[in-house]
Design a protein around this motif. Structure first.
Motif, PDB file in Angstrom:
ATOM      1  N   GLU A 270      -6.910  45.900 -20.677  1.00 55.82           N
ATOM      2  CA  GLU A 270      -5.786  45.960 -19.737  1.00 55.82           C
ATOM      3  C   GLU A 270      -4.474  46.089 -20.494  1.00 55.82           C
ATOM      4  OE1 GLU A 270      -3.724  43.218 -16.221  1.00 55.82           O
ATOM      5  OE2 GLU A 270      -5.621  42.613 -17.135  1.00 55.82           O
ATOM      6  N   LEU A 271      -4.344  45.357 -21.601  1.00 56.38           N
ATOM      7  CA  LEU A 271      -3.152  45.463 -22.438  1.00 56.38           C
ATOM      8  C   LEU A 271      -3.002  46.870 -22.989  1.00 56.38           C
ATOM      9  CD1 LEU A 271      -0.760  44.256 -23.995  1.00 56.38           C
ATOM     10  CD2 LEU A 271      -2.379  43.542 -25.769  1.00 56.38           C
ATOM     11  N   ALA A 272      -4.107  47.477 -23.406  1.00 54.57           N
ATOM     12  CA  ALA A 272      -4.058  48.843 -23.936  1.00 54.57           C
ATOM     13  C   ALA A 272      -3.589  49.832 -22.871  1.00 54.57           C
ATOM     14  CB  ALA A 272      -5.441  49.240 -24.464  1.00 54.57           C
ATOM     15  N   ALA A 273      -4.088  49.670 -21.645  1.00 56.06           N
ATOM     16  CA  ALA A 273      -3.665  50.554 -20.557  1.00 56.06           C
ATOM     17  C   ALA A 273      -2.187  50.352 -20.243  1.00 56.06           C
ATOM     18  CB  ALA A 273      -4.525  50.298 -19.316  1.00 56.06           C
ATOM     19  N   LEU A 274      -1.754  49.099 -20.250  1.00 57.07           N
ATOM     20  CA  LEU A 274      -0.349  48.788 -19.972  1.00 57.07           C
ATOM     21  C   LEU A 274       0.555  49.385 -21.049  1.00 57.07           C
ATOM     22  CD1 LEU A 274       1.631  47.147 -18.172  1.00 57.07           C
ATOM     23  CD2 LEU A 274       1.302  45.246 -19.738  1.00 57.07           C
ATOM     24  N   PHE A 275       0.124  49.317 -22.291  1.00 56.48           N
ATOM     25  CA  PHE A 275       0.925  49.862 -23.380  1.00 56.48           C
ATOM     26  C   PHE A 275       1.043  51.384 -23.259  1.00 56.48           C
ATOM     27  CE2 PHE A 275       1.154  51.324 -27.908  1.00 56.48           C
ATOM     28  CZ  PHE A 275       2.465  50.916 -28.131  1.00 56.48           C
ATOM     29  N   ASP A 276      -0.013  52.042 -22.819  1.00 53.83           N
ATOM     30  CA  ASP A 276       0.048  53.494 -22.608  1.00 53.83           C
ATOM     31  C   ASP A 276       1.084  53.851 -21.545  1.00 53.83           C
ATOM     32  OD1 ASP A 276      -1.869  53.976 -24.517  1.00 53.83           O
ATOM     33  OD2 ASP A 276      -3.537  54.048 -23.098  1.00 53.83           O
ATOM     34  N   VAL A 277       1.098  53.076 -20.453  1.00 52.49           N
ATOM     35  CA  VAL A 277       2.083  53.319 -19.394  1.00 52.49           C
ATOM     36  C   VAL A 277       3.489  53.052 -19.913  1.00 52.49           C
ATOM     37  CG1 VAL A 277       2.846  52.619 -17.095  1.00 52.49           C
ATOM     38  CG2 VAL A 277       0.410  52.765 -17.596  1.00 52.49           C
ATOM     39  N   PHE A 278       3.641  51.995 -20.702  1.00 53.46           N
ATOM     40  CA  PHE A 278       4.952  51.660 -21.263  1.00 53.46           C
ATOM     41  C   PHE A 278       5.492  52.810 -22.110  1.00 53.46           C
ATOM     42  CE2 PHE A 278       7.206  50.049 -25.038  1.00 53.46           C
ATOM     43  CZ  PHE A 278       8.338  49.515 -24.427  1.00 53.46           C
ATOM     44  N   ARG A 279       4.647  53.424 -22.915  1.00 51.61           N
ATOM     45  CA  ARG A 279       5.111  54.520 -23.762  1.00 51.61           C
ATOM     46  C   ARG A 279       5.560  55.714 -22.916  1.00 51.61           C
ATOM     47  NH1 ARG A 279       1.003  54.723 -28.901  1.00 51.61           N
ATOM     48  NH2 ARG A 279       2.519  56.238 -29.614  1.00 51.61           N
ATOM     49  N   MET A 280       4.892  55.935 -21.805  1.00 51.55           N
ATOM     50  CA  MET A 280       5.321  57.023 -20.915  1.00 51.55           C
ATOM     51  C   MET A 280       6.658  56.695 -20.266  1.00 51.55           C
ATOM     52  SD  MET A 280       1.786  58.411 -19.161  1.00 51.55           S
ATOM     53  CE  MET A 280       1.242  56.803 -18.583  1.00 51.55           C
ATOM     54  N   GLU A 281       6.854  55.411 -19.912  1.00 47.34           N
ATOM     55  CA  GLU A 281       8.117  55.008 -19.290  1.00 47.34           C
ATOM     56  C   GLU A 281       9.282  55.149 -20.266  1.00 47.34           C
ATOM     57  OE1 GLU A 281       8.871  54.260 -16.262  1.00 47.34           O
ATOM     58  OE2 GLU A 281       6.830  54.400 -15.490  1.00 47.34           O
ATOM     59  N   LEU A 282       9.033  54.981 -21.552  1.00 46.90           N
ATOM     60  CA  LEU A 282      10.112  55.084 -22.534  1.00 46.90           C
ATOM     61  C   LEU A 282      10.762  56.463 -22.515  1.00 46.90           C
ATOM     62  CD1 LEU A 282       8.832  53.261 -25.758  1.00 46.90           C
ATOM     63  CD2 LEU A 282      10.668  52.545 -24.226  1.00 46.90           C
ATOM     64  N   VAL A 283       9.964  57.474 -22.181  1.00 51.39           N
ATOM     65  CA  VAL A 283      10.501  58.838 -22.142  1.00 51.39           C
ATOM     66  C   VAL A 283      11.617  58.948 -21.110  1.00 51.39           C
ATOM     67  CG1 VAL A 283       9.903  61.263 -21.751  1.00 51.39           C
ATOM     68  CG2 VAL A 283       8.276  59.743 -22.897  1.00 51.39           C
ATOM     69  N   GLU A 284      11.513  58.144 -20.045  1.00 50.26           N
ATOM     70  CA  GLU A 284      12.496  58.213 -18.962  1.00 50.26           C
ATOM     71  C   GLU A 284      13.770  57.441 -19.288  1.00 50.26           C
ATOM     72  OE1 GLU A 284      11.953  60.129 -16.458  1.00 50.26           O
ATOM     73  OE2 GLU A 284       9.864  60.585 -16.970  1.00 50.26           O
ATOM     74  N   ILE A 285      13.750  56.576 -20.299  1.00 49.71           N
ATOM     75  CA  ILE A 285      14.938  55.791 -20.651  1.00 49.71           C
ATOM     76  C   ILE A 285      15.777  56.614 -21.618  1.00 49.71           C
ATOM     77  CG2 ILE A 285      15.788  53.639 -21.652  1.00 49.71           C
ATOM     78  CD1 ILE A 285      13.213  52.297 -20.872  1.00 49.71           C
ATOM     79  N   THR A 286      16.852  57.170 -21.126  1.00 48.41           N
ATOM     80  CA  THR A 286      17.671  58.087 -21.916  1.00 48.41           C
ATOM     81  C   THR A 286      18.648  57.354 -22.826  1.00 48.41           C
ATOM     82  OG1 THR A 286      19.249  58.232 -20.074  1.00 48.41           O
ATOM     83  CG2 THR A 286      17.496  59.895 -20.176  1.00 48.41           C
ATOM     84  N   ASP A 287      18.993  56.125 -22.495  1.00 51.14           N
ATOM     85  CA  ASP A 287      19.950  55.373 -23.304  1.00 51.14           C
ATOM     86  C   ASP A 287      19.241  54.814 -24.537  1.00 51.14           C
ATOM     87  OD1 ASP A 287      21.344  52.639 -24.040  1.00 51.14           O
ATOM     88  OD2 ASP A 287      22.838  53.848 -23.003  1.00 51.14           O
ATOM     89  N   ARG A 288      19.710  55.182 -25.712  1.00 53.12           N
ATOM     90  CA  ARG A 288      19.044  54.781 -26.947  1.00 53.12           C
ATOM     91  C   ARG A 288      19.030  53.272 -27.140  1.00 53.12           C
ATOM     92  NH1 ARG A 288      21.319  55.776 -33.028  1.00 53.12           N
ATOM     93  NH2 ARG A 288      19.359  55.543 -34.186  1.00 53.12           N
ATOM     94  N   THR A 289      20.148  52.620 -26.841  1.00 55.43           N
ATOM     95  CA  THR A 289      20.237  51.172 -27.015  1.00 55.43           C
ATOM     96  C   THR A 289      19.261  50.453 -26.089  1.00 55.43           C
ATOM     97  OG1 THR A 289      22.559  51.324 -27.695  1.00 55.43           O
ATOM     98  CG2 THR A 289      21.780  49.179 -26.896  1.00 55.43           C
ATOM     99  N   LEU A 290      19.195  50.896 -24.830  1.00 61.29           N
ATOM    100  CA  LEU A 290      18.284  50.275 -23.870  1.00 61.29           C
ATOM    101  C   LEU A 290      16.831  50.544 -24.255  1.00 61.29           C
ATOM    102  CD1 LEU A 290      17.883  48.716 -21.234  1.00 61.29           C
ATOM    103  CD2 LEU A 290      18.056  50.889 -20.001  1.00 61.29           C
ATOM    104  N   ARG A 291      16.547  51.737 -24.744  1.00 62.55           N
ATOM    105  CA  ARG A 291      15.180  52.077 -25.144  1.00 62.55           C
ATOM    106  C   ARG A 291      14.722  51.184 -26.307  1.00 62.55           C
ATOM    107  NH1 ARG A 291      15.937  56.998 -25.579  1.00 62.55           N
ATOM    108  NH2 ARG A 291      16.263  57.212 -27.816  1.00 62.55           N
ATOM    109  N   CYS A 292      15.593  50.979 -27.291  1.00 63.56           N
ATOM    110  CA  CYS A 292      15.230  50.129 -28.431  1.00 63.56           C
ATOM    111  C   CYS A 292      15.118  48.667 -28.012  1.00 63.56           C
ATOM    112  CB  CYS A 292      16.257  50.291 -29.547  1.00 63.56           C
ATOM    113  SG  CYS A 292      16.242  51.947 -30.293  1.00 63.56           S
ATOM    114  N   PHE A 293      15.925  48.245 -27.044  1.00 62.21           N
ATOM    115  CA  PHE A 293      15.804  46.888 -26.497  1.00 62.21           C
ATOM    116  C   PHE A 293      14.441  46.715 -25.831  1.00 62.21           C
ATOM    117  CE2 PHE A 293      16.287  44.087 -22.760  1.00 62.21           C
ATOM    118  CZ  PHE A 293      16.628  42.900 -23.400  1.00 62.21           C
ATOM    119  N   ALA A 294      14.017  47.719 -25.053  1.00 67.75           N
ATOM    120  CA  ALA A 294      12.718  47.656 -24.376  1.00 67.75           C
ATOM    121  C   ALA A 294      11.578  47.592 -25.385  1.00 67.75           C
ATOM    122  CB  ALA A 294      12.544  48.872 -23.461  1.00 67.75           C
ATOM    123  N   ILE A 295      11.689  48.349 -26.470  1.00 62.16           N
ATOM    124  CA  ILE A 295      10.639  48.328 -27.502  1.00 62.16           C
ATOM    125  C   ILE A 295      10.567  46.959 -28.155  1.00 62.16           C
ATOM    126  CG2 ILE A 295       9.958  49.270 -29.739  1.00 62.16           C
ATOM    127  CD1 ILE A 295      11.181  51.945 -28.855  1.00 62.16           C
TER     128      ILE A 295
END
Length: 429
Positions: A270-295
């Motif tokens: 389940e964690l692996a599936a969630l991480f895959d979705v998270f990586r796809m969501e990162l593409v939608e975060i255009t703000d670099r600072t917010l993207r690095c905060f999310a990571i």
């Protein structure tokens, strides 16, 4: 509160709306009113959440508060308002409170749908300037004292599920009794890379993970390379968790007796599936600072950092420093896991030798095909070596076989018993 959809918007304190729509650029909430739970100092009424089973029926992932009362084992929620609901299941936590003031605080939080989880004070005696994480209330369950006539005054504890929302800094104290009520502003990271200096290393609580020497200078990694490298480390840790074989019932009993939770294969997948979705969501975060905060926040959850490490990750506003810290902790554990696998590979032949069968040796399968006229070799001695010959006769005497051989070198004929103990002296041609 609607937990079925992604939006989950609702009227929030101070006239603001906290939604669960995807946030792609930095924005700042201001002047939000909320009750406060202060865990920046030790609390004495934290206990184990008993509602985990009920919560699992709704698909919630719960991080349970430990029963220990020390600050190092106190819950530290992390923000997830920058992600849709389906990616924030790692940020759902459970807590149980028992003091009357905290129960009343949680009742108010349930009414508002949110409260502040304070984890750090700049000045011990001051709330203004303190930092914490706002938490959306998912569900509360109250326990009553049946001996009291007034049911409303008979609550002895409250078990609550909450989801980390946004990070805040207290800017004004509205009231302090019976519990603090404060006005907060959202605390955002500094522009990514603007304060790019090597951070002080956070001590790893695991004495066996091999990073105590600190030989590698993580401060030398350019800020531009940190996000991709942190994602790669997260991917490695997720794969490590998925590849861990299921433990035997005996191993699970031993771990449970020591108070250690053994994650299941399903949880890792389940964690692996969630991480895959998270990586796809990162593409939608255009703000670099917010993207690095999310990571950085996701890496803290994936690596299962301790309370002290989580608190420091939450408080700092230097995104590059945060990534360096979580990267160092993750890579040290990846290295330790790699070293363990190398040791297992080196010791594998010895382990296999231990698994060899012990008992009465058996005849080789090819003996059944030996008939009159079959050619084979027999090891006569160190001096004579291997001697070839032809089978003239084969006699089976119970568990033994007697072969009459005409040897090629001198034409002599001998009757030689073929035994399982000496089968190594025979080989077919």
């Amino acid at each position: 509160m609607n937990l079925d959809g992604v939006d989950d918007g609702r009227d929030a304190p101070g006239g603001r709306v906290f939604g669960r729509k995807r946030i792609t650029e930095r924005s700042k909430l201001r002047s939000v009113t909320m009750p406060l739970l202060d865990v920046s100092i030790p609390l004495k009424d934290f206990g184990l959440l008993a509602a985990a089973a009920a919560a699992s029926e709704e698909g919630d992932t719960i991080n349970v508060v430990p029963t220990s009362m020390t600050p190092s084992n106190t819950l530290t929620p992390l923000p997830s308002s920058h992600l849709p609901l389906e990616v924030s299941s790692l940020n759902v936590y459970g807590i149980e409170l028992k003091s009357p003031s905290h129960i009343r605080m949680m009742q108010e939080a349930e009414r508002l749908g949110i409260y502040g989880h304070l984890v750090h004070r700049e000045v011990e005696s001051e709330l203004v300037g303190a930092i914490g994480c706002a938490a959306d209330i998912v569900r509360c369950s109250y326990q009553s004292d049946s001996n009291k006539k007034d049911k409303n005054d008979g609550f002895t504890s409250v078990a609550a599920l909450m989801r980390g929302s946004f990070r805040f800094v207290v800017k004004e104290v509205i009231s302090t009794f019976p519990f603090p009520v404060v006005l907060v502003d959202e605390l955002l990271d500094d522009v990514y890379g603007s304060n790019d200096v090597a951070p002080l290393a956070i001590e790893d609580d695991d004495d066996n993970d091999g990073d105590g020497d600190g030989e590698y200078d993580y401060g030398s990694i350019p800020a531009d390379e940190l996000p991709a490298r942190t994602l790669a480390a997260m991917d490695a840790i997720v794969k490590m968790k998925v590849d861990v074989p299921n433990k035997s019932p005996l191993e699970n009993v031993i771990l449970e007796s020591q108070g250690i939770e053994s994650p299941s294969k399903g949880e890792a997948e389940e964690l692996a599936a969630l991480f895959d979705v998270f990586r796809m969501e990162l593409v939608e975060i255009t703000d670099r600072t917010l993207r690095c905060f999310a990571i950085g926040v996701m890496a803290t959850e994936v690596a299962e950092l301790s309370y002290d490490q989580r608190r420091d990750v939450l408080v700092m506003t230097d995104g590059a420093a945060r990534l360096r810290i979580v990267l160092q902790l993750m890579e040290s554990r990846i290295s330790m896991e790699w070293a363990k696998k190398m040791v297992q590979q080196v010791t594998a032949p010895e382990d296999e030798a231990k698994n060899l069968k012990v008992g009465k040796p058996c005849m080789p399968p090819w003996l059944k095909s030996i008939q009159e006229g079959t050619r084979l070799e027999y090891f006569w001695s160190e001096e004579e070596g291997w001697c070839s010959g032809r089978v003239l006769e084969k006699l089976i005497l119970g568990d033994e076989v007697l072969l009459k051989i005409n040897f090629d070198d001198d034409g002599s004929v001998h009757r030689i018993p073929f035994t399982a103990e000496e089968k190594i002296r025979w080989r077919p041609l």
